[in-house]
Design an enzyme around this catalytic site. Sequence first.
Site, mmCIF file in Angstrom:
data_model
loop_
_atom_site.group_PDB
_atom_site.id
_atom_site.type_symbol
_atom_site.label_atom_id
_atom_site.label_comp_id
_atom_site.label_asym_id
_atom_site.label_seq_id
_atom_site.Cartn_x
_atom_site.Cartn_y
_atom_site.Cartn_z
ATOM 1 C CG ASP A 3 14.199 11.638 -34.204
ATOM 2 O OD1 ASP A 3 13.133 11.345 -33.758
ATOM 3 O OD2 ASP A 3 14.460 11.751 -35.362
ATOM 4 C CG ASP A 4 12.190 8.888 -31.625
ATOM 5 O OD1 ASP A 4 11.191 9.515 -32.219
ATOM 6 O OD2 ASP A 4 12.599 7.886 -32.533
ATOM 7 C CB CYS A 55 9.504 12.390 -36.599
ATOM 8 S SG CYS A 55 9.661 11.062 -38.077
ATOM 9 N NE ARG A 108 11.686 15.410 -36.954
ATOM 10 C CZ ARG A 108 12.795 15.585 -36.470
ATOM 11 N NH1 ARG A 108 13.510 16.634 -36.735
ATOM 12 N NH2 ARG A 108 13.441 14.680 -35.358
ATOM 13 C CE LYS A 149 13.602 12.535 -38.511
ATOM 14 N NZ LYS A 149 13.021 11.424 -37.495
ATOM 15 C CG HIS A 206 11.360 12.343 -42.279
ATOM 16 N ND1 HIS A 206 10.652 11.891 -41.191
ATOM 17 C CD2 HIS A 206 11.342 11.780 -43.241
ATOM 18 C CE1 HIS A 206 10.089 10.748 -41.783
ATOM 19 N NE2 HIS A 206 10.518 10.493 -43.005
ATOM 20 C CG HIS A 229 15.188 8.067 -35.076
ATOM 21 N ND1 HIS A 229 15.457 7.064 -36.192
ATOM 22 C CD2 HIS A 229 13.576 8.165 -35.321
ATOM 23 C CE1 HIS A 229 14.242 6.370 -36.878
ATOM 24 N NE2 HIS A 229 13.420 7.269 -36.507
ATOM 25 C CG ASP A 277 10.375 13.853 -33.183
ATOM 26 O OD1 ASP A 277 10.626 13.153 -32.106
ATOM 27 O OD2 ASP A 277 11.004 13.704 -34.242
ATOM 28 C CG ASN A 278 7.820 11.233 -32.113
ATOM 29 O OD1 ASN A 278 7.835 11.429 -33.326
ATOM 30 N ND2 ASN A 278 8.690 10.300 -31.468
ATOM 31 C CE LYS A 307 8.860 7.459 -34.181
ATOM 32 N NZ LYS A 307 10.282 7.421 -34.836
#
Length: 595
Positions: A39-40, A77, A81, A139, A141, A230, A336-337, A391
Amino acid sequence: MLSSLSLISHMRLAPIALLAIAILSPAAARPNFVVILVDDAALMDFGAYGGEAATPNIDALAERGVMLSRFHTSPLCAPSRAMLLTGIDNHRTGIATIPEILPASQRGKPGYSMSIEPGVSTIAARLKSVGYRTYMTGKWHLGHANGALPVHHGFDRSFVLDASGADNWEQKPYIPYYATAPWFEDHLPAKLPEDFYSSDFIVGKMLEYLDNDLDDVRPFFSFVSFQAIHIPVQAPAELTAKYIATYADGWDKMREKRWRRAQEIGLIPEGAALGPMAPGLRKWNTLNTDEKALAAKSMAANAAMLESMDKHIGRLIARLEENGALADTVFIITSDNGPEPSDPLSIRGYGLWMRLNGYSRSLTDLGERGSMNYIGPEWASAAASPSALFKFYATEGGTRAPLIFSGPGVDLGGRSNAFSYVTDIAPTILELAGVDPSADDGELASLAFTGRSLVPLLTGAREEIYDAQTPVGLEVSGNAALYKGDFKLVRALPRYGDGSWRLFNLATDPGETSDLSTVLPEKFVELLRDYEHYAAEMGVLDLPPGYSTVRQLSKNALVAMLKHHSLAIFSAGLALGVIVLLIGYAAAKRSRRRQ
Protein backbone atom coordinates in the site's frame (compact mmCIF):
# COMPACT_ATOMS: atom_id res chain seq x y z
CA MET A 1 5.28 -26.13 -19.98
CA LEU A 2 5.32 -22.78 -21.75
CA SER A 3 4.38 -24.26 -25.09
CA SER A 4 1.36 -26.06 -23.66
CA LEU A 5 0.35 -22.96 -21.73
CA SER A 6 0.54 -20.89 -24.86
CA LEU A 7 -1.51 -23.45 -26.79
CA ILE A 8 -4.20 -23.63 -24.11
CA SER A 9 -4.41 -19.87 -23.65
CA HIS A 10 -5.09 -19.25 -27.33
CA MET A 11 -7.75 -21.93 -27.75
CA ARG A 12 -11.49 -21.26 -27.49
CA LEU A 13 -12.54 -23.88 -24.94
CA ALA A 14 -15.97 -24.91 -23.75
CA PRO A 15 -16.62 -24.75 -19.99
CA ILE A 16 -16.39 -28.55 -19.59
CA ALA A 17 -13.09 -28.64 -21.45
CA LEU A 18 -11.68 -25.86 -19.28
CA LEU A 19 -12.69 -27.75 -16.14
CA ALA A 20 -11.12 -30.93 -17.50
CA ILE A 21 -7.84 -29.10 -18.05
CA ALA A 22 -8.08 -27.67 -14.55
CA ILE A 23 -8.50 -31.12 -13.01
CA LEU A 24 -6.33 -33.31 -15.24
CA SER A 25 -3.35 -31.12 -16.19
CA PRO A 26 -0.06 -31.70 -14.36
CA ALA A 27 0.53 -29.43 -11.38
CA ALA A 28 3.46 -27.77 -13.14
CA ALA A 29 1.10 -26.57 -15.89
CA ARG A 30 -1.25 -25.01 -13.35
CA PRO A 31 0.80 -22.96 -10.92
CA ASN A 32 -0.23 -21.52 -7.61
CA PHE A 33 -0.38 -17.72 -7.42
CA VAL A 34 0.60 -15.38 -4.60
CA VAL A 35 -0.28 -11.74 -5.31
CA ILE A 36 1.38 -9.39 -2.84
CA LEU A 37 0.02 -5.85 -2.85
CA VAL A 38 1.90 -3.16 -0.95
CA ASP A 39 0.00 0.00 0.00
CA ASP A 40 1.48 3.34 -1.17
CA ALA A 41 4.94 2.03 -2.09
CA ALA A 42 6.91 4.19 -4.55
CA LEU A 43 8.65 2.85 -7.65
CA MET A 44 12.03 2.80 -5.88
CA ASP A 45 10.98 1.65 -2.40
CA PHE A 46 12.07 -1.99 -2.78
CA GLY A 47 15.79 -2.76 -2.60
CA ALA A 48 15.70 -4.32 -6.07
CA TYR A 49 14.52 -0.97 -7.43
CA GLY A 50 17.17 1.03 -5.57
CA GLY A 51 15.42 1.77 -2.27
CA GLU A 52 16.98 2.18 1.18
CA ALA A 53 14.88 -0.40 3.08
CA ALA A 54 16.12 -3.96 3.51
CA THR A 55 13.78 -6.13 1.42
CA PRO A 56 15.86 -9.29 0.79
CA ASN A 57 12.90 -11.59 0.16
CA ILE A 58 11.33 -9.30 -2.43
CA ASP A 59 14.75 -8.72 -3.99
CA ALA A 60 15.39 -12.46 -4.28
CA LEU A 61 12.08 -12.96 -6.07
CA ALA A 62 12.98 -10.10 -8.42
CA GLU A 63 16.35 -11.67 -9.16
CA ARG A 64 14.68 -14.97 -10.06
CA GLY A 65 11.93 -13.34 -12.10
CA VAL A 66 11.08 -10.32 -14.22
CA MET A 67 11.11 -6.72 -13.00
CA LEU A 68 8.92 -4.29 -14.91
CA SER A 69 10.03 -0.66 -14.77
CA ARG A 70 7.24 1.12 -16.68
CA PHE A 71 4.27 -0.38 -14.88
CA HIS A 72 1.45 2.01 -13.96
CA THR A 73 -1.52 1.99 -11.62
CA SER A 74 -4.27 4.47 -10.90
CA PRO A 75 -3.33 7.23 -8.43
CA LEU A 76 -5.60 5.86 -5.67
CA CYS A 77 -5.89 2.57 -3.81
CA ALA A 78 -9.41 1.20 -4.35
CA PRO A 79 -9.58 1.87 -8.12
CA SER A 80 -6.20 0.16 -8.55
CA ARG A 81 -7.29 -2.81 -6.44
CA ALA A 82 -10.49 -3.20 -8.43
CA MET A 83 -8.57 -3.14 -11.70
CA LEU A 84 -5.91 -5.56 -10.43
CA LEU A 85 -8.55 -8.08 -9.36
CA THR A 86 -10.73 -7.80 -12.46
CA GLY A 87 -8.57 -6.70 -15.41
CA ILE A 88 -11.24 -4.08 -16.15
CA ASP A 89 -11.12 -0.26 -16.08
CA ASN A 90 -12.11 1.15 -12.68
CA HIS A 91 -15.20 2.97 -14.01
CA ARG A 92 -16.62 -0.31 -15.31
CA THR A 93 -15.95 -2.14 -12.06
CA GLY A 94 -17.98 0.28 -9.91
CA ILE A 95 -14.90 1.65 -8.13
CA ALA A 96 -14.28 4.82 -10.14
CA THR A 97 -12.76 6.50 -7.08
CA ILE A 98 -12.79 6.03 -3.29
CA PRO A 99 -15.87 6.71 -1.14
CA GLU A 100 -13.95 9.05 1.15
CA ILE A 101 -13.71 11.72 -1.61
CA LEU A 102 -16.85 10.89 -3.63
CA PRO A 103 -19.02 13.98 -4.31
CA ALA A 104 -22.79 13.75 -3.87
CA SER A 105 -23.38 14.34 -7.59
CA GLN A 106 -21.63 11.05 -8.46
CA ARG A 107 -22.96 8.91 -5.62
CA GLY A 108 -24.84 5.81 -6.79
CA LYS A 109 -24.25 6.46 -10.50
CA PRO A 110 -23.10 3.57 -12.74
CA GLY A 111 -19.42 3.00 -12.12
CA TYR A 112 -19.55 4.98 -8.87
CA SER A 113 -21.38 2.55 -6.57
CA MET A 114 -18.15 1.97 -4.56
CA SER A 115 -18.51 -1.81 -4.77
CA ILE A 116 -17.91 -4.35 -7.52
CA GLU A 117 -20.94 -4.10 -9.78
CA PRO A 118 -22.97 -6.90 -11.45
CA GLY A 119 -21.33 -8.33 -14.55
CA VAL A 120 -17.80 -7.88 -13.19
CA SER A 121 -15.87 -11.00 -12.16
CA THR A 122 -12.69 -11.08 -10.11
CA ILE A 123 -9.67 -13.19 -10.98
CA ALA A 124 -10.48 -15.24 -7.85
CA ALA A 125 -13.93 -16.11 -9.20
CA ARG A 126 -12.51 -17.02 -12.61
CA LEU A 127 -9.81 -19.25 -11.13
CA LYS A 128 -12.21 -20.83 -8.67
CA SER A 129 -14.47 -21.82 -11.56
CA VAL A 130 -11.63 -23.90 -13.03
CA GLY A 131 -10.61 -25.65 -9.84
CA TYR A 132 -8.50 -23.25 -7.77
CA ARG A 133 -8.66 -22.68 -4.03
CA THR A 134 -8.82 -18.95 -3.32
CA TYR A 135 -7.81 -16.92 -0.26
CA MET A 136 -7.39 -13.29 0.72
CA THR A 137 -6.02 -11.49 3.78
CA GLY A 138 -5.45 -7.78 4.36
CA LYS A 139 -6.89 -4.58 2.98
CA TRP A 140 -9.98 -4.91 0.76
CA HIS A 141 -11.55 -1.41 0.55
CA LEU A 142 -14.07 -2.49 -2.08
CA GLY A 143 -17.19 -2.47 0.08
CA HIS A 144 -18.79 -4.58 2.83
CA ALA A 145 -22.51 -4.09 2.23
CA ASN A 146 -24.59 -7.15 1.30
CA GLY A 147 -22.74 -9.13 -1.35
CA ALA A 148 -19.67 -6.88 -1.45
CA LEU A 149 -17.05 -8.80 0.57
CA PRO A 150 -14.35 -11.08 -0.93
CA VAL A 151 -16.37 -14.23 -0.17
CA HIS A 152 -19.04 -12.85 -2.48
CA HIS A 153 -16.48 -12.36 -5.25
CA GLY A 154 -14.78 -15.71 -5.59
CA PHE A 155 -12.67 -16.08 -2.42
CA ASP A 156 -13.16 -19.27 -0.39
CA ARG A 157 -11.71 -17.73 2.78
CA SER A 158 -10.84 -14.14 3.68
CA PHE A 159 -9.90 -11.95 6.60
CA VAL A 160 -10.02 -8.36 5.41
CA LEU A 161 -10.14 -4.68 6.34
CA ASP A 162 -12.77 -2.76 4.40
CA ALA A 163 -11.38 0.73 4.84
CA SER A 164 -8.72 2.92 3.28
CA GLY A 165 -6.51 2.17 6.27
CA ALA A 166 -6.45 1.55 10.00
CA ASP A 167 -4.11 1.29 12.95
CA ASN A 168 -1.41 -1.39 12.63
CA TRP A 169 -1.16 -2.24 16.32
CA GLU A 170 -4.80 -2.40 17.40
CA GLN A 171 -8.35 -2.34 16.06
CA LYS A 172 -9.14 1.33 15.69
CA PRO A 173 -9.63 3.87 12.88
CA TYR A 174 -7.03 6.36 11.72
CA ILE A 175 -9.32 9.17 10.43
CA PRO A 176 -12.71 10.54 11.58
CA TYR A 177 -14.41 9.11 8.47
CA TYR A 178 -14.52 5.74 10.24
CA ALA A 179 -16.14 4.92 13.58
CA THR A 180 -14.03 1.78 13.94
CA ALA A 181 -11.65 -0.42 11.96
CA PRO A 182 -14.04 -2.68 10.01
CA TRP A 183 -12.38 -6.11 9.81
CA PHE A 184 -14.30 -9.13 8.50
CA GLU A 185 -13.58 -12.85 8.43
CA ASP A 186 -15.47 -14.29 5.49
CA HIS A 187 -18.88 -12.55 5.76
CA LEU A 188 -18.89 -11.68 9.49
CA PRO A 189 -17.41 -8.77 11.48
CA ALA A 190 -14.21 -9.88 13.20
CA LYS A 191 -12.10 -8.91 16.21
CA LEU A 192 -8.32 -8.65 16.09
CA PRO A 193 -6.05 -10.45 18.61
CA GLU A 194 -4.34 -8.52 21.41
CA ASP A 195 -0.87 -9.13 19.92
CA PHE A 196 -1.91 -7.79 16.51
CA TYR A 197 0.59 -6.19 14.15
CA SER A 198 -0.76 -5.85 10.64
CA SER A 199 2.02 -7.42 8.51
CA ASP A 200 2.51 -10.27 10.98
CA PHE A 201 -1.22 -10.98 11.20
CA ILE A 202 -1.98 -10.69 7.47
CA VAL A 203 0.67 -13.28 6.61
CA GLY A 204 -0.13 -15.45 9.63
CA LYS A 205 -3.80 -15.67 8.68
CA MET A 206 -2.90 -16.61 5.11
CA LEU A 207 -0.61 -19.36 6.42
CA GLU A 208 -3.47 -20.61 8.59
CA TYR A 209 -5.79 -20.88 5.59
CA LEU A 210 -3.14 -22.64 3.48
CA ASP A 211 -2.19 -25.02 6.31
CA ASN A 212 -5.83 -25.96 6.89
CA ASP A 213 -6.04 -27.14 3.27
CA LEU A 214 -2.68 -28.90 3.03
CA ASP A 215 -4.33 -32.14 1.89
CA ASP A 216 -6.16 -30.36 -0.94
CA VAL A 217 -4.31 -31.13 -4.19
CA ARG A 218 -5.89 -28.24 -6.09
CA PRO A 219 -3.68 -25.24 -6.87
CA PHE A 220 -4.34 -22.02 -4.95
CA PHE A 221 -4.70 -18.30 -5.56
CA SER A 222 -3.56 -16.20 -2.61
CA PHE A 223 -4.05 -12.42 -2.38
CA VAL A 224 -1.93 -10.89 0.40
CA SER A 225 -2.84 -7.22 0.69
CA PHE A 226 -0.69 -5.35 3.23
CA GLN A 227 -1.46 -2.21 5.19
CA ALA A 228 2.23 -1.32 4.90
CA ILE A 229 3.10 1.49 4.24
CA HIS A 230 -0.21 3.39 4.44
CA ILE A 231 -0.87 5.96 7.16
CA PRO A 232 -0.46 5.42 10.08
CA VAL A 233 3.15 4.49 9.34
CA GLN A 234 4.02 2.19 12.24
CA ALA A 235 6.77 -0.34 12.81
CA PRO A 236 8.68 -2.12 15.58
CA ALA A 237 10.99 0.34 17.36
CA GLU A 238 14.14 -1.73 16.84
CA LEU A 239 13.67 -1.66 13.08
CA THR A 240 12.92 2.07 13.01
CA ALA A 241 16.16 2.78 14.89
CA LYS A 242 18.16 1.20 12.05
CA TYR A 243 17.10 3.88 9.56
CA ILE A 244 17.22 7.17 11.47
CA ALA A 245 20.74 7.96 10.23
CA THR A 246 19.71 6.96 6.70
CA TYR A 247 17.29 9.87 6.49
CA ALA A 248 19.12 12.35 8.71
CA ASP A 249 20.24 14.40 5.68
CA GLY A 250 16.63 15.08 4.71
CA TRP A 251 14.33 14.82 1.72
CA ASP A 252 16.30 17.05 -0.64
CA LYS A 253 19.34 14.76 -0.48
CA MET A 254 17.24 11.59 -0.68
CA ARG A 255 15.41 12.90 -3.73
CA GLU A 256 18.66 13.53 -5.54
CA LYS A 257 20.16 10.18 -4.47
CA ARG A 258 17.18 8.24 -5.84
CA TRP A 259 17.33 10.21 -9.09
CA ARG A 260 21.01 9.30 -9.56
CA ARG A 261 20.36 5.69 -8.58
CA ALA A 262 17.47 5.49 -11.08
CA GLN A 263 19.88 6.40 -13.87
CA GLU A 264 22.50 3.90 -12.68
CA ILE A 265 20.11 0.94 -12.74
CA GLY A 266 18.27 1.98 -15.90
CA LEU A 267 14.91 3.07 -14.53
CA ILE A 268 15.31 6.33 -16.46
CA PRO A 269 17.66 7.34 -19.28
CA GLU A 270 21.06 8.73 -18.38
CA GLY A 271 20.78 12.49 -18.01
CA ALA A 272 16.96 12.57 -17.76
CA ALA A 273 15.77 15.51 -15.69
CA LEU A 274 14.58 15.03 -12.12
CA GLY A 275 10.85 15.56 -11.65
CA PRO A 276 10.00 18.84 -9.91
CA MET A 277 9.09 19.17 -6.25
CA ALA A 278 5.48 20.18 -5.71
CA PRO A 279 5.07 23.94 -5.27
CA GLY A 280 5.08 25.27 -1.73
CA LEU A 281 6.90 22.37 -0.09
CA ARG A 282 9.54 23.06 2.55
CA LYS A 283 13.28 22.85 2.03
CA TRP A 284 15.03 20.64 4.55
CA ASN A 285 17.38 23.41 5.69
CA THR A 286 14.43 25.57 6.82
CA LEU A 287 13.56 23.09 9.60
CA ASN A 288 14.87 23.48 13.13
CA THR A 289 16.67 20.67 14.97
CA ASP A 290 13.56 19.20 16.62
CA GLU A 291 11.60 19.29 13.36
CA LYS A 292 14.41 17.49 11.54
CA ALA A 293 14.58 14.79 14.21
CA LEU A 294 10.82 14.14 14.00
CA ALA A 295 10.88 14.13 10.20
CA ALA A 296 13.88 11.79 9.97
CA LYS A 297 12.28 9.31 12.37
CA SER A 298 8.98 9.50 10.47
CA MET A 299 10.72 8.30 7.32
CA ALA A 300 12.80 5.79 9.27
CA ALA A 301 9.57 4.15 10.45
CA ASN A 302 8.44 4.03 6.82
CA ALA A 303 11.53 2.03 5.84
CA ALA A 304 11.15 -0.12 8.95
CA MET A 305 7.56 -0.92 8.03
CA LEU A 306 8.77 -2.10 4.61
CA GLU A 307 11.48 -4.25 6.19
CA SER A 308 9.00 -5.77 8.62
CA MET A 309 6.59 -6.55 5.77
CA ASP A 310 9.41 -8.21 3.82
CA LYS A 311 10.33 -10.33 6.83
CA HIS A 312 6.80 -11.71 6.98
CA ILE A 313 6.79 -12.31 3.23
CA GLY A 314 9.85 -14.45 3.99
CA ARG A 315 7.71 -16.52 6.39
CA LEU A 316 5.25 -17.21 3.60
CA ILE A 317 8.01 -18.19 1.16
CA ALA A 318 9.61 -20.49 3.76
CA ARG A 319 6.33 -22.24 4.49
CA LEU A 320 5.65 -22.85 0.79
CA GLU A 321 9.15 -24.27 0.41
CA GLU A 322 8.63 -26.49 3.46
CA ASN A 323 5.36 -27.78 1.98
CA GLY A 324 6.89 -28.42 -1.44
CA ALA A 325 4.73 -25.79 -3.14
CA LEU A 326 7.28 -23.05 -3.79
CA ALA A 327 8.58 -24.38 -7.11
CA ASP A 328 5.03 -24.36 -8.50
CA THR A 329 4.13 -20.87 -7.27
CA VAL A 330 4.10 -17.62 -9.25
CA PHE A 331 4.64 -14.50 -7.15
CA ILE A 332 3.32 -11.12 -8.30
CA ILE A 333 4.46 -8.15 -6.18
CA THR A 334 3.36 -4.57 -6.75
CA SER A 335 1.96 -1.39 -5.17
CA ASP A 336 -1.46 0.20 -5.59
CA ASN A 337 -0.18 3.73 -6.27
CA GLY A 338 2.64 6.14 -5.43
CA PRO A 339 3.71 7.40 -1.98
CA GLU A 340 1.21 9.04 0.38
CA PRO A 341 1.68 12.84 0.82
CA SER A 342 -1.13 13.51 3.31
CA ASP A 343 -0.52 15.41 6.54
CA PRO A 344 -3.57 14.57 8.69
CA LEU A 345 -2.69 17.22 11.29
CA SER A 346 -3.22 19.93 8.68
CA ILE A 347 -6.95 19.07 8.71
CA ARG A 348 -8.93 21.28 11.08
CA GLY A 349 -10.04 19.41 14.18
CA TYR A 350 -7.88 16.35 13.49
CA GLY A 351 -5.59 16.98 16.45
CA LEU A 352 -8.54 16.88 18.84
CA TRP A 353 -9.94 13.73 17.21
CA MET A 354 -6.49 12.16 17.44
CA ARG A 355 -6.23 12.77 21.17
CA LEU A 356 -9.78 11.51 21.78
CA ASN A 357 -8.86 8.28 19.96
CA GLY A 358 -5.65 7.56 21.82
CA TYR A 359 -3.11 8.88 19.31
CA SER A 360 -0.09 11.11 19.86
CA ARG A 361 2.78 12.29 17.70
CA SER A 362 5.94 12.47 19.73
CA LEU A 363 9.53 11.70 18.84
CA THR A 364 9.99 9.20 21.68
CA ASP A 365 7.57 6.52 20.46
CA LEU A 366 7.01 7.57 16.85
CA GLY A 367 5.68 4.62 14.85
CA GLU A 368 4.88 2.54 17.92
CA ARG A 369 1.51 1.66 19.49
CA GLY A 370 -0.63 4.77 19.88
CA SER A 371 1.51 6.82 17.52
CA MET A 372 0.07 8.73 14.57
CA ASN A 373 2.91 8.74 12.05
CA TYR A 374 3.04 9.82 8.41
CA ILE A 375 5.76 10.97 6.02
CA GLY A 376 4.03 14.06 4.56
CA PRO A 377 4.37 15.66 1.12
CA GLU A 378 8.12 16.44 1.23
CA TRP A 379 9.18 12.86 1.98
CA ALA A 380 6.55 11.59 -0.47
CA SER A 381 8.09 13.77 -3.15
CA ALA A 382 11.51 12.35 -2.34
CA ALA A 383 10.19 8.78 -2.32
CA ALA A 384 8.58 9.35 -5.73
CA SER A 385 11.90 10.48 -7.22
CA PRO A 386 12.81 10.55 -10.08
CA SER A 387 9.15 11.26 -10.86
CA ALA A 388 6.82 14.22 -10.28
CA LEU A 389 4.25 14.43 -7.49
CA PHE A 390 2.79 11.42 -5.67
CA LYS A 391 -0.41 9.57 -4.71
CA PHE A 392 -3.73 11.20 -5.76
CA TYR A 393 -2.17 12.58 -8.96
CA ALA A 394 -1.92 10.91 -12.38
CA THR A 395 1.66 12.11 -12.76
CA GLU A 396 4.41 9.46 -12.83
CA GLY A 397 5.03 9.89 -9.11
CA GLY A 398 1.43 8.93 -8.39
CA THR A 399 1.07 6.07 -10.86
CA ARG A 400 4.47 4.53 -11.68
CA ALA A 401 4.94 1.54 -9.40
CA PRO A 402 7.16 -1.55 -9.05
CA LEU A 403 5.94 -4.85 -10.50
CA ILE A 404 7.68 -8.21 -10.12
CA PHE A 405 6.71 -11.59 -11.56
CA SER A 406 8.62 -14.64 -10.34
CA GLY A 407 8.01 -18.36 -10.71
CA PRO A 408 7.13 -20.99 -13.32
CA GLY A 409 6.52 -19.55 -16.77
CA VAL A 410 8.62 -16.43 -16.06
CA ASP A 411 12.11 -15.66 -17.38
CA LEU A 412 14.93 -15.83 -14.84
CA GLY A 413 16.56 -12.50 -14.06
CA GLY A 414 14.57 -10.66 -16.71
CA ARG A 415 13.88 -6.96 -17.00
CA SER A 416 11.26 -5.16 -19.08
CA ASN A 417 10.99 -1.46 -19.84
CA ALA A 418 7.74 -1.96 -21.75
CA PHE A 419 4.66 0.03 -20.75
CA SER A 420 2.16 -1.97 -18.70
CA TYR A 421 -0.95 -1.15 -16.71
CA VAL A 422 -2.68 -2.53 -13.64
CA THR A 423 -5.52 -4.06 -15.72
CA ASP A 424 -2.90 -6.32 -17.34
CA ILE A 425 -2.30 -8.41 -14.20
CA ALA A 426 -5.58 -10.40 -14.23
CA PRO A 427 -5.36 -11.59 -17.86
CA THR A 428 -1.69 -12.45 -17.28
CA ILE A 429 -2.59 -14.69 -14.34
CA LEU A 430 -5.26 -16.45 -16.37
CA GLU A 431 -2.88 -17.15 -19.23
CA LEU A 432 -0.21 -18.46 -16.85
CA ALA A 433 -2.92 -20.72 -15.37
CA GLY A 434 -3.69 -22.08 -18.83
CA VAL A 435 -7.11 -20.46 -19.04
CA ASP A 436 -8.36 -18.61 -22.10
CA PRO A 437 -9.19 -15.10 -20.78
CA SER A 438 -11.92 -14.70 -23.39
CA ALA A 439 -13.63 -18.04 -22.74
CA ASP A 440 -17.11 -18.05 -21.16
CA ASP A 441 -17.29 -20.62 -18.37
CA GLY A 442 -21.08 -20.67 -18.47
CA GLU A 443 -21.50 -19.06 -15.04
CA LEU A 444 -19.33 -15.95 -14.99
CA ALA A 445 -20.78 -13.71 -17.66
CA SER A 446 -18.17 -11.03 -17.04
CA LEU A 447 -17.32 -7.86 -18.89
CA ALA A 448 -14.35 -8.23 -21.22
CA PHE A 449 -10.88 -7.35 -19.98
CA THR A 450 -9.64 -3.88 -20.81
CA GLY A 451 -6.09 -5.03 -19.98
CA ARG A 452 -3.77 -7.35 -21.89
CA SER A 453 -1.76 -10.40 -20.91
CA LEU A 454 1.90 -9.71 -20.14
CA VAL A 455 2.99 -13.31 -20.72
CA PRO A 456 4.86 -12.43 -23.96
CA LEU A 457 6.94 -9.96 -21.93
CA LEU A 458 7.53 -12.44 -19.11
CA THR A 459 8.75 -15.14 -21.48
CA GLY A 460 10.84 -12.83 -23.65
CA ALA A 461 8.67 -13.53 -26.70
CA ARG A 462 7.92 -9.84 -27.22
CA GLU A 463 9.37 -6.52 -26.11
CA GLU A 464 6.11 -4.54 -26.10
CA ILE A 465 2.43 -5.30 -25.41
CA TYR A 466 1.05 -1.91 -26.43
CA ASP A 467 2.16 -0.44 -29.75
CA ALA A 468 2.68 3.26 -30.41
CA GLN A 469 -0.86 3.65 -31.74
CA THR A 470 -2.71 2.17 -28.75
CA PRO A 471 -4.02 4.67 -26.19
CA VAL A 472 -4.41 3.71 -22.52
CA GLY A 473 -6.43 6.11 -20.37
CA LEU A 474 -6.99 6.53 -16.64
CA GLU A 475 -9.04 8.85 -14.43
CA VAL A 476 -9.71 9.07 -10.71
CA SER A 477 -11.61 12.05 -9.27
CA GLY A 478 -10.50 14.39 -12.06
CA ASN A 479 -6.82 13.48 -12.03
CA ALA A 480 -6.32 11.86 -15.40
CA ALA A 481 -3.81 10.69 -17.99
CA LEU A 482 -3.58 9.05 -21.38
CA TYR A 483 -0.55 7.05 -22.53
CA LYS A 484 0.19 6.48 -26.21
CA GLY A 485 3.58 5.22 -27.30
CA ASP A 486 6.24 7.45 -25.77
CA PHE A 487 3.77 10.26 -25.10
CA LYS A 488 1.63 11.02 -22.09
CA LEU A 489 -1.19 13.53 -21.66
CA VAL A 490 -1.78 14.37 -18.00
CA ARG A 491 -4.00 16.60 -15.85
CA ALA A 492 -3.31 17.31 -12.18
CA LEU A 493 -5.95 19.07 -10.12
CA PRO A 494 -5.26 21.37 -7.17
CA ARG A 495 -3.83 21.24 -4.48
CA TYR A 496 -0.56 20.56 -6.31
CA GLY A 497 -1.81 20.93 -9.88
CA ASP A 498 -3.73 23.59 -11.78
CA GLY A 499 -6.18 21.43 -13.77
CA SER A 500 -4.46 22.10 -17.13
CA TRP A 501 -3.66 19.35 -19.62
CA ARG A 502 0.05 18.88 -20.39
CA LEU A 503 1.93 16.70 -22.87
CA PHE A 504 5.20 14.92 -22.15
CA ASN A 505 7.54 12.53 -23.98
CA LEU A 506 8.32 9.94 -21.32
CA ALA A 507 11.08 8.32 -23.39
CA THR A 508 13.26 11.40 -22.88
CA ASP A 509 11.48 13.16 -20.03
CA PRO A 510 10.10 10.64 -17.49
CA GLY A 511 10.20 13.36 -14.83
CA GLU A 512 7.52 15.33 -16.72
CA THR A 513 9.54 18.53 -16.70
CA SER A 514 9.04 19.88 -20.25
CA ASP A 515 5.45 20.46 -21.45
CA LEU A 516 5.16 19.84 -25.21
CA SER A 517 1.54 20.88 -25.64
CA THR A 518 2.46 24.03 -27.57
CA VAL A 519 5.55 22.51 -29.21
CA LEU A 520 3.60 19.55 -30.64
CA PRO A 521 0.05 20.90 -30.91
CA GLU A 522 -1.15 18.17 -33.30
CA LYS A 523 0.04 15.41 -30.97
CA PHE A 524 -1.57 17.24 -28.03
CA VAL A 525 -4.94 17.40 -29.82
CA GLU A 526 -4.62 13.75 -30.90
CA LEU A 527 -4.13 12.53 -27.34
CA LEU A 528 -6.82 14.84 -25.99
CA ARG A 529 -9.31 13.32 -28.44
CA ASP A 530 -8.15 9.86 -27.41
CA TYR A 531 -8.79 10.75 -23.77
CA GLU A 532 -12.25 12.12 -24.55
CA HIS A 533 -13.07 8.87 -26.34
CA TYR A 534 -11.78 6.87 -23.36
CA ALA A 535 -13.83 8.94 -20.89
CA ALA A 536 -17.02 8.55 -22.93
CA GLU A 537 -16.50 4.82 -23.46
CA MET A 538 -15.76 4.09 -19.79
CA GLY A 539 -18.43 6.38 -18.33
CA VAL A 540 -16.25 8.97 -16.62
CA LEU A 541 -18.48 11.55 -14.89
CA ASP A 542 -17.73 15.24 -14.55
CA LEU A 543 -16.88 16.66 -11.15
CA PRO A 544 -18.95 19.45 -9.58
CA PRO A 545 -17.54 22.99 -10.05
CA GLY A 546 -14.80 23.84 -7.56
CA TYR A 547 -14.31 20.22 -6.49
CA SER A 548 -11.41 19.63 -4.09
CA THR A 549 -10.39 16.25 -2.67
CA VAL A 550 -9.38 17.86 0.64
CA ARG A 551 -12.69 19.72 1.04
CA GLN A 552 -14.68 16.68 -0.08
CA LEU A 553 -12.86 14.44 2.39
CA SER A 554 -13.59 16.90 5.21
CA LYS A 555 -17.25 17.13 4.19
CA ASN A 556 -17.67 13.36 3.86
CA ALA A 557 -15.88 12.80 7.17
CA LEU A 558 -18.25 15.22 8.92
CA VAL A 559 -21.29 13.48 7.45
CA ALA A 560 -19.87 10.09 8.46
CA MET A 561 -19.18 11.29 12.01
CA LEU A 562 -22.73 12.60 12.35
CA LYS A 563 -24.02 9.26 11.10
CA HIS A 564 -21.75 7.16 13.31
CA HIS A 565 -22.40 9.22 16.43
CA SER A 566 -25.95 10.41 15.78
CA LEU A 567 -27.31 8.85 18.99
CA ALA A 568 -24.52 10.34 21.09
CA ILE A 569 -24.96 13.73 19.41
CA PHE A 570 -28.75 13.56 19.96
CA SER A 571 -28.27 12.57 23.59
CA ALA A 572 -25.74 15.35 24.15
CA GLY A 573 -28.07 17.84 22.47
CA LEU A 574 -31.00 16.65 24.56
CA ALA A 575 -28.94 16.89 27.74
CA LEU A 576 -27.78 20.38 26.79
CA GLY A 577 -31.37 21.39 26.09
CA VAL A 578 -32.50 20.11 29.49
CA ILE A 579 -29.66 22.00 31.17
CA VAL A 580 -30.62 25.20 29.35
CA LEU A 581 -34.27 24.74 30.37
CA LEU A 582 -33.30 24.12 34.01
CA ILE A 583 -31.07 27.18 34.05
CA GLY A 584 -33.88 29.22 32.52
CA TYR A 585 -36.39 27.87 35.03
CA ALA A 586 -34.07 28.64 37.96
CA ALA A 587 -33.43 32.15 36.66
CA ALA A 588 -37.16 32.78 36.25
CA LYS A 589 -37.84 31.49 39.73
CA ARG A 590 -35.21 33.79 41.26
CA SER A 591 -36.67 36.71 39.34
CA ARG A 592 -40.17 36.04 40.73
CA ARG A 593 -38.79 35.86 44.26
CA ARG A 594 -37.14 39.27 43.88
CA GLN A 595 -40.39 40.70 42.66
